[in-house]
Scaffold this motif. Structure first.
Motif, mmCIF file in Angstrom:
data_model
loop_
_atom_site.group_PDB
_atom_site.id
_atom_site.type_symbol
_atom_site.label_atom_id
_atom_site.label_comp_id
_atom_site.label_asym_id
_atom_site.label_seq_id
_atom_site.Cartn_x
_atom_site.Cartn_y
_atom_site.Cartn_z
ATOM 1 N N ALA A 133 -105.921 96.451 -71.967
ATOM 2 C CA ALA A 133 -107.276 96.048 -72.372
ATOM 3 C C ALA A 133 -108.241 95.924 -71.197
ATOM 4 N N LYS A 134 -108.090 96.788 -70.230
ATOM 5 C CA LYS A 134 -109.045 96.802 -69.105
ATOM 6 C C LYS A 134 -110.376 97.437 -69.530
ATOM 7 N N GLN A 135 -110.278 98.427 -70.414
ATOM 8 C CA GLN A 135 -111.473 99.122 -70.863
ATOM 9 C C GLN A 135 -112.072 98.397 -72.067
ATOM 10 N N GLU A 136 -113.392 98.533 -72.234
ATOM 11 C CA GLU A 136 -114.109 97.791 -73.265
ATOM 12 C C GLU A 136 -113.588 98.084 -74.663
ATOM 13 N N THR A 138 -99.171 85.547 -78.778
ATOM 14 C CA THR A 138 -98.858 85.791 -77.369
ATOM 15 C C THR A 138 -99.805 86.856 -76.831
ATOM 16 N N LEU A 139 -100.362 86.601 -75.660
ATOM 17 C CA LEU A 139 -101.232 87.557 -74.978
ATOM 18 C C LEU A 139 -100.566 87.936 -73.666
ATOM 19 N N GLU A 140 -100.105 89.178 -73.581
ATOM 20 C CA GLU A 140 -99.334 89.590 -72.406
ATOM 21 C C GLU A 140 -100.105 90.578 -71.550
ATOM 22 N N LYS A 141 -100.223 90.244 -70.283
ATOM 23 C CA LYS A 141 -100.771 91.124 -69.247
ATOM 24 C C LYS A 141 -102.115 91.714 -69.644
ATOM 25 N N VAL A 142 -103.067 90.803 -69.905
ATOM 26 C CA VAL A 142 -104.437 91.192 -70.203
ATOM 27 C C VAL A 142 -105.374 90.427 -69.259
ATOM 28 N N PRO A 143 -106.588 90.913 -69.043
ATOM 29 C CA PRO A 143 -107.512 90.202 -68.164
ATOM 30 C C PRO A 143 -107.734 88.762 -68.611
ATOM 31 N N ALA A 144 -107.821 87.859 -67.647
ATOM 32 C CA ALA A 144 -107.949 86.432 -67.945
ATOM 33 C C ALA A 144 -109.201 86.131 -68.772
ATOM 34 N N ALA A 145 -110.290 86.811 -68.481
ATOM 35 C CA ALA A 145 -111.536 86.558 -69.212
ATOM 36 C C ALA A 145 -111.389 86.936 -70.686
ATOM 37 N N LEU A 146 -110.682 88.015 -70.960
ATOM 38 C CA LEU A 146 -110.458 88.432 -72.341
ATOM 39 C C LEU A 146 -109.558 87.430 -73.051
ATOM 40 N N ALA A 147 -108.503 86.991 -72.377
ATOM 41 C CA ALA A 147 -107.602 85.999 -72.970
ATOM 42 C C ALA A 147 -108.347 84.714 -73.303
ATOM 43 N N ALA A 148 -109.265 84.319 -72.427
ATOM 44 C CA ALA A 148 -110.067 83.125 -72.685
ATOM 45 C C ALA A 148 -110.961 83.313 -73.909
ATOM 46 N N GLU A 149 -111.537 84.509 -74.033
ATOM 47 C CA GLU A 149 -112.397 84.797 -75.185
ATOM 48 C C GLU A 149 -111.599 84.768 -76.481
ATOM 49 N N VAL A 150 -110.404 85.358 -76.458
ATOM 50 C CA VAL A 150 -109.552 85.345 -77.645
ATOM 51 C C VAL A 150 -109.196 83.914 -78.024
ATOM 52 N N THR A 151 -108.834 83.130 -77.028
ATOM 53 C CA THR A 151 -108.431 81.737 -77.260
ATOM 54 C C THR A 151 -109.522 80.947 -77.968
ATOM 55 N N LYS A 152 -110.756 81.185 -77.580
ATOM 56 C CA LYS A 152 -111.883 80.491 -78.198
ATOM 57 C C LYS A 152 -112.213 81.024 -79.589
ATOM 58 N N SER A 153 -111.764 82.246 -79.885
ATOM 59 C CA SER A 153 -112.171 82.922 -81.115
ATOM 60 C C SER A 153 -111.206 82.718 -82.271
ATOM 61 N N VAL A 154 -110.031 82.148 -81.997
ATOM 62 C CA VAL A 154 -109.016 82.023 -83.057
ATOM 63 C C VAL A 154 -108.557 80.577 -83.206
ATOM 64 N N ALA A 162 -101.884 86.346 -68.311
ATOM 65 C CA ALA A 162 -103.173 86.358 -69.014
ATOM 66 C C ALA A 162 -104.074 85.214 -68.559
ATOM 67 N N GLY A 163 -103.865 84.691 -67.353
ATOM 68 C CA GLY A 163 -104.711 83.626 -66.834
ATOM 69 C C GLY A 163 -104.338 82.260 -67.380
ATOM 70 N N HIS A 164 -105.130 81.248 -66.979
ATOM 71 C CA HIS A 164 -104.793 79.857 -67.310
ATOM 72 C C HIS A 164 -105.611 79.272 -68.453
ATOM 73 N N ASP A 165 -106.459 80.076 -69.091
ATOM 74 C CA ASP A 165 -107.297 79.547 -70.167
ATOM 75 C C ASP A 165 -106.692 79.739 -71.553
ATOM 76 N N THR A 166 -105.486 80.290 -71.635
ATOM 77 C CA THR A 166 -104.794 80.333 -72.923
ATOM 78 C C THR A 166 -104.313 78.923 -73.254
ATOM 79 N N ASP A 167 -103.879 78.730 -74.499
ATOM 80 C CA ASP A 167 -103.437 77.395 -74.924
ATOM 81 C C ASP A 167 -102.077 77.020 -74.364
ATOM 82 N N GLY A 168 -101.337 78.000 -73.881
ATOM 83 C CA GLY A 168 -100.037 77.723 -73.294
ATOM 84 C C GLY A 168 -99.550 78.898 -72.484
ATOM 85 N N GLN A 169 -98.340 78.764 -71.941
ATOM 86 C CA GLN A 169 -97.763 79.806 -71.105
ATOM 87 C C GLN A 169 -96.313 80.043 -71.497
#
Length: 272
Positions: A163-166, A188-204, A213-220
């Motif tokens: 998911a590097k590309q738009e 589970t969000l695996e190996k995706v940009p942190a900003a995208l993972a954060a957006e998904v986390t807020k959207s669901v 996937a960065g530190h803004d997901t709900d867990g690891q």
């Protein structure tokens, strides 16, 4: 410690959503056997995944594709027996839900009935949404899995960042919302940009569990053998070693060999 100090009851899929809503991070590791799962559960983990990564970690395969439903049930049954507190989630392996909705539901029911696991995890988005809904309607909690989906390694041509590309990022976000709408309690969000993972986390409403996937997901989540320094020659950017178990085991085995060779084990006190 959040739920560990305020709620001693068995963690459920509902608990994961409650933890998300309370802003409490969710901790997960994999496990594939009774002894390891018991140690991880007693340490206070929130969830254990019997990952199809057992294909790599336990069987030495190059990828997750060869592992079967029977093998997953074997591992999940051993793990479930050991876990008194954490949520136990079993991966549905490649081929167990891709053929048809009915076969997916049938295999999910079999996994839960025969293993004692609490939930299943499935890779994919919109294309498997109807099957996911059918499994949830059958009374089985489902965790989705988006981003790098190892069962599709041949399709993607490797294990690179997803998911590097738009266009792919927008599809992942759409897929996450669809999984959320059909009732997944987690994604589970695996190996995706942190900003995208954060957006998904807020959207669901579902709890998001990140790996790479960065530190803004709900867990690891991490593979326990990777996190504890047991895996040799594998150190991707997202992985941190929290122990050096391979080194400890190697030293222990060498000490055992030495004492046996020297006839200092067993001692008189260790003999009958």
């Amino acid at each position: 410690m959040g739920y560990l100090s305020t709620d001693k009851k068995k963690i459920t899929a509902k608990t994961f959503v409650e933890m998300k809503n309370a802003g409490e991070k969710i901790t997960m590791l994999t496990a594939y056997d009774f002894t390891t799962a018991g140690i991880i559960d007693q340490a206070g983990i929130d969830g254990i995944l019997i990952g199809d990564s057992a294909s790599n970690v336990m069987a030495g395969n190059e990828n997750t594709i060869p592992i079967t439903v029977d093998q997953m049930i074997y591992h999940a049954k051993a793990v479930a027996k050991a876990c008194k507190h954490c949520l136990v989630i079993c991966d549905m392996p490649f081929g167990s839900y891709q053929v048809s909705r009915e076969e997916g539901i049938r295999n999910a029911i079999r996994i839960i009935k025969e293993s004692g696991a609490d939930a299943v995890k499935m890779e994919g988005g919109e294309e498997i949404a109807d099957t996911v809904k059918g499994i949830i309607d059958a009374g089985i909690p489902v965790m989705g899995h988006l981003g790098l989906t190892p069962q599709s390694v041949h399709k993607f041509g490797g294990y690179g960042l997803r998911a590097k590309q738009e266009a792919e990022a927008q599809k992942l976000l759409k897929d996450a919302k669809i999984l959320d709408e059909v009732g997944c309690f987690g994604i589970t969000l695996e190996k995706v940009p942190a900003a995208l993972a954060a957006e998904v986390t807020k959207s669901v409403k579902a709890a998001t569990i990140g790996i790479g996937a960065g530190h803004d997901t709900d867990g690891q989540i991490l593979v326990y053998a990777d996190a504890l320094g047991m895996t040799q020659g594998f150190k991707p950017k997202f992985l941190r070693h929290f122990a050096q178990v391979a080194e400890v085991m190697n030293n222990g085995v060498q000490e055992y060999i030495k004492t046996v060779k020297e006839s200092t084990f067993p001692s008189d006190e260790e003999s009958y």
